[in-house]
Design an enzyme around this catalytic site. Structure first.
Site, PDB file in Angstrom:
ATOM      1  N   HIS A   1      11.610  70.348 -29.731  1.00 39.05           N
ATOM      2  CA  HIS A   1      11.272  71.342 -28.709  1.00 39.05           C
ATOM      3  C   HIS A   1      10.927  70.708 -27.367  1.00 39.05           C
ATOM      4  O   HIS A   1      10.349  71.368 -26.504  1.00 39.05           O
ATOM      5  CB  HIS A   1      10.114  72.214 -29.195  1.00 39.05           C
TER       6      HIS A   1
ATOM      7  N   GLN B   1       8.553  69.210 -34.398  1.00 36.42           N
ATOM      8  CA  GLN B   1       8.553  70.455 -33.628  1.00 36.42           C
ATOM      9  C   GLN B   1       7.486  70.426 -32.535  1.00 36.42           C
ATOM     10  O   GLN B   1       7.403  71.353 -31.735  1.00 36.42           O
ATOM     11  CB  GLN B   1       8.281  71.639 -34.565  1.00 36.42           C
ATOM     12  N   ASN B   2       6.689  69.376 -32.504  1.00 35.99           N
ATOM     13  CA  ASN B   2       5.555  69.285 -31.582  1.00 35.99           C
ATOM     14  C   ASN B   2       5.988  68.794 -30.205  1.00 35.99           C
ATOM     15  O   ASN B   2       6.915  67.986 -30.080  1.00 35.99           O
ATOM     16  CB  ASN B   2       4.487  68.357 -32.147  1.00 35.99           C
TER      17      ASN B   2
ATOM     18  N   LEU C   1      -3.763  66.420 -44.178  1.00 29.38           N
ATOM     19  CA  LEU C   1      -2.703  65.419 -44.201  1.00 29.38           C
ATOM     20  C   LEU C   1      -3.259  64.000 -44.214  1.00 29.38           C
ATOM     21  O   LEU C   1      -2.640  63.094 -44.776  1.00 29.38           O
ATOM     22  CB  LEU C   1      -1.778  65.614 -42.997  1.00 29.38           C
TER      23      LEU C   1
ATOM     24  N   CYS D   1      15.236  69.685  -4.718  1.00 25.32           N
ATOM     25  CA  CYS D   1      16.044  70.826  -4.275  1.00 25.32           C
ATOM     26  C   CYS D   1      15.246  72.097  -4.013  1.00 25.32           C
ATOM     27  O   CYS D   1      15.814  73.110  -3.601  1.00 25.32           O
ATOM     28  CB  CYS D   1      17.146  71.116  -5.303  1.00 25.32           C
TER      29      CYS D   1
ATOM     30  N   SER E   1       3.885  72.061 -41.226  1.00 18.46           N
ATOM     31  CA  SER E   1       4.680  73.106 -40.582  1.00 18.46           C
ATOM     32  C   SER E   1       4.826  74.298 -41.512  1.00 18.46           C
ATOM     33  O   SER E   1       5.107  74.135 -42.701  1.00 18.46           O
ATOM     34  CB  SER E   1       6.074  72.591 -40.207  1.00 18.46           C
TER      35      SER E   1
END
Length: 278
Positions: free
Chosen positions: A134, A116-117, A271, A190, A228
């Site tokens: 993401h 998700q990082n 962790l 553009c 998470s």
């Protein structure tokens, strides 16, 4: 490695860590899902952790996709703050967990990594079997023509457009500027709106990416969640799908998660204490 943004946790008995690792070892095909807690030991704060998360320490709230697209002043404020924060963010080091997960790819037991990082640290550590759910903060994309450039190159453009503004805001990572007077570089192809290539709140993860991740859930025999809270549905749905299929769910996170009631086992510890034993 920095411990400034790592939430406090009780000392975990080594036997509990060993038991968690032993049970996890029974999984033949492992899918890994990581969140912001993986990068706190690299000095990048998460959002929700008690006392140290961004929501706890500041009034910072993620910008909404619709707000960014509709308002030039909001885009100015976003890019002014992003511009000042970029040097620290882009230079954050990989930590033990990023490196360990990258090594796991060498094993036939490893199915895939869903993160998700948006900090790019898993890729920097060597992970290749990875989906950045993401997107990545290391790229900028035009919202009209899809022109995409590295964030470092966009930093050079912003610096060249804002020499005087930069002299007035010299603190790296400063979040205070409101963006007044800041010139945002348009798309070089553009002239369209440029946005970091990440999913803002209120936007959706592309369907093809979601479907691919569901395929990886089908391929695995169990899921390991690292760092998470699973508060956001974009990650939680894969854990929920695994639970519907009877897959074991292992969670390592300091603090509660949305999937605690689904967990086969959960452990709360830094962790770095855990991953090198797996």
């Amino acid at each position: 490695m920095s411990s400034r943004f790592v939430p406090m946790s009780k000392t975990v008995d080594k036997s509990k860590i060993n038991h968690f690792v032993s049970e996890l070892g029974c999984i033949d095909r492992l899918l890994v899902l990581t969140g912001a807690g993986v990068s706190t030991e690299s000095g990048i704060p998460d959002y929700r952790s008690h006392k140290v998360g961004l929501y706890e320490r500041t009034n910072h709230r993620p910008i909404q996709h619709s707000e960014f697209m509709k308002s030039e002043s909001i885009r100015q404020r976003y890019w002014a703050r992003n511009f000042l924060a970029w040097p620290n963010f882009s230079q954050a080091p990989c930590n033990v967990t990023h490196k360990a997960v990258a090594r796991w790819e060498r094993s036939s037991r490893f199915v895939w990594l869903i993160t998700q990082n948006v900090d790019g640290l898993h890729s920097k550590a060597g992970s290749e079997m990875i989906t950045e759910l993401h997107g990545s903060g290391h790229f900028v994309r035009c919202m009209s023509c899809e022109y995409r450039i590295p964030r470092n190159d966009f930093q050079v453009q912003l610096a060249s457009l804002n020499p005087q503004w930069l002299q007035q805001h010299t603190k790296p990572g400063e979040l205070a500027p409101d963006g007044d007077g800041f010139v945002v570089a348009p798309c070089m192809e553009c002239g369209g709106v440029m946005k970091t290539d990440v999913i803002f709140f209120g936007d959706n993860v592309p369907r093809k990416i979601v479907d691919f991740c569901y395929e990886k859930v089908e391929e695995c025999d169990g899921i390991l969640v690292l760092g998470s809270s699973l508060t956001v549905m974009s990650g939680y749905r894969f854990v929920y799908q695994a639970s519907l299929q009877g897959r074991p769910i292992f969670i390592a996170n300091i603090g509660p998660t949305r999937a605690d009631h689904l967990a086969t086992m959960k452990i709360e510890c830094k962790l770095s204490q855990l991953v090198e034993k797996i």
